[in-house]
Design an enzyme around this catalytic site. Structure first.
Site, PDB file in Angstrom:
ATOM      1  CB  SER C  44      31.117  92.158  36.995  1.00 18.40           C
ATOM      2  OG  SER C  44      31.308  91.616  35.723  1.00 18.40           O
ATOM      3  CG  HIS C  83      35.470  89.769  34.622  1.00 21.96           C
ATOM      4  ND1 HIS C  83      35.470  88.946  35.699  1.00 21.96           N
ATOM      5  CD2 HIS C  83      34.315  90.460  34.688  1.00 21.96           C
ATOM      6  CE1 HIS C  83      34.351  89.114  36.399  1.00 21.96           C
ATOM      7  NE2 HIS C  83      33.627  90.027  35.794  1.00 21.96           N
ATOM      8  CG  ASP C 112      37.513  87.339  37.560  1.00 23.47           C
ATOM      9  OD1 ASP C 112      37.047  88.163  38.345  1.00 23.47           O
ATOM     10  OD2 ASP C 112      37.396  87.413  36.332  1.00 23.47           O
TER      11      ASP C 112
END
Lengths: 209, 90, 170
Positions: C44, C83, C112
């Site tokens: 990701s 992230h 998210d």
């Protein structure tokens, strides 16, 4: 160096030690390349112009609303020009460029991202955007964004092939401060309708992690 | 079972003689050092980490090939141990 | 069977494990985080981080900046998620030091919020963040992914370790 396994182990250990030395050299030399001949931490400039905001009200959790209360969502469109090619050297894997805005909300500085981009090679390092739309719609944590003064900044982050991550900020020229207009009461209901339509469209899937 | 293991163990030792042990150690250190320096300089001049990786990888493989296998010429100067004498004339 | 020799081997093994444990604990004390080194498990954050990349974390900062890459864990889940911080806010009602973060993966289309538990729309810097990524080593951690996901790899590794301990005997 007597037996086969011993010889193999000694060679591998020595190779690992030297590879650490090589990594240190790569990190140090690429850091020096960022400082000379020109210091990219000070000399990276960007120009921003024509920042225009647009506001909507939304009631989805995914747009910041909680307990069913609608929330102000702000988008902007803008012109941007900046050259990131000096940031590329032999230890640069990619550059992450992001346009953020600072604003003061209830006595503390908040920072939000409006737009970002990944640059993976030197030929693509010249960013020239005309009338670009922000990637994200932004809402405040508690109160709305209307009446707040947004101070835009363009940051960069070098993702290396190996070693520490490097962060910096561009010297921004042009009109990078902007006050979001206070919301008019009568547009509220119209926007709320828009929201419900948007909510249904929103079926994008997301990878975990 | 342990006898078989001991056999395998003995077979896998593949020793080399003492002067060669010293020589392979020095050889290994020198090649890797020169390879590491060359890889760094070559990569820096071409501004490509890929070149560094390839150059150093080749150096490592070459070192392994030179040092690890028990070539016959590493076994020419076997130490001659003093033969045990039977103490018959005492 | 030489008992003294066997015991010495055992002691040596204990020493190896103890020093590895000590190194890990020392590092987590230094960086003030539970896991100072993290292996990336998903794509990701591509192309910045690929599966198997090793990240070094630091958690002595009290605040995160926008653009920082953070590692967080959802309550009750053991999967660390790597992230980037998209927004940072401070709450008016609570103390000023509390920071709220919204994160997003570079390679993901949206933020998210759908990953957060308990209908949260922000992460708390204090409670949820494991650490901020400071350093990076490519691909070294792929072995751990390989071993934990493929049973053949696991057996190969075990067989290799067993054989080398049986045949080592230096």
């Amino acid at each position: 160096m007597f037996s086969l396994t011993q010889r193999f182990q000694v060679v591998s250990n020595q190779a690992i030690t030297f590879s650490l030395v090589i990594i240190a050299f790569v990190v140090a030399s690429s850091w020096i390349q960022l400082l000379y001949p020109s210091n990219v931490f000070q000399n990276t400039t960007s120009a921003i112009a024509n920042v225009t905001p647009s506001m909507t009200l939304r009631t989805s959790r995914y747009y910041g609303s909680q307990n069913g209360k609608p929330k102000e969502n702000v988008r902007v469109s803008f012109d941007l020009e900046s050259d990131f090619s000096p940031l590329f050297n032999w230890n640069t894997k990619q550059i992450f460029v992001y346009l953020t805005a600072n604003y003061n909300s209830s006595g503390s500085i908040n920072e939000v991202t409006f737009w970002d981009d990944i640059i993976t090679s030197k030929d693509k390092a010249l960013v020239q955007l005309k009338n670009a739309k922000s990637k994200y719609t932004v809402w405040d944590l508690e109160s709305g964004l209307s009446g707040k003064e947004l101070d835009f900044k363009l940051h960069w982050n070098i993702q290396p092939w190996v070693g520490p991550l490097v962060y910096g900020e561009t010297d921004i020229s042009g009109d990078h401060k902007l006050t979001v207009e206070a919301r008019k009461k009568n547009t509220e209901s119209g926007d709320a309708e828009k929201v419900s339509k948007r909510k249904k469209k929103r079926t994008k899937k997301q990878k975990v992690n | 079972m342990s006898a078989i293991l001991d056999e395998i163990q003995k077979f896998l030792v593949l020793p080399i003689d003492f002067p060669s042990q010293k020589r392979t150690f020095e050889l290994q250190q020198n090649i890797l050092l020169i390879g590491a320096i060359a890889a760094s300089i070559y990569g820096f001049l071409t501004q490509s980490l890929y070149n560094t990786l390839i150059c150093y990888g080749v150096t490592f493989v070459v070192t392994l090939l030179l040092v690890v296998p028990p070539y016959p010429f590493y076994n020419k100067q076997k130490l001659q141990w003093v033969q045990p004498k039977l103490a018959t004339n005492l | 069977m030489n008992i003294r020799l066997e015991l010495a081997k055992l002691l040596n093994l204990c020493f190896v494990f103890a020093s590895a444990y000590m190194f890990w604990q020392g590092l987590s004390l230094f960086a003030n985080t539970d896991s100072p080194i993290v292996v990336v498990l998903s794509g990701s954050m591509e192309p910045a981080f690929q599966r198997g990349d090793v990240l070094f974390l630091w958690n002595r900062n009290t605040q995160n900046k926008v653009g920082d890459i953070v590692v967080y864990e959802n309550e009750g889940q053991d999967i660390p998620i790597v992230h980037r911080v998209l927004r940072e806010h401070h709450s008016k009602s609570e103390s000023q030091n509390k920071q709220f973060l919204l994160t997003k993966g570079d390679n993901n289309a949206v933020n998210d919020i759908s990953l957060y538990k308990n209908k949260k729309i922000y992460l708390s810097k204090e409670k949820d963040i494991v650490g901020t990524v400071k350093g990076y080593l490519p691909q070294i951690g792929y072995v751990t992914i390989w071993v934990s996901e493929s049973k053949y790899a696991k057996y190969t590794l075990l067989a290799f370790l067993g054989l080398s301990s049986l045949l080592g005997g230096e």
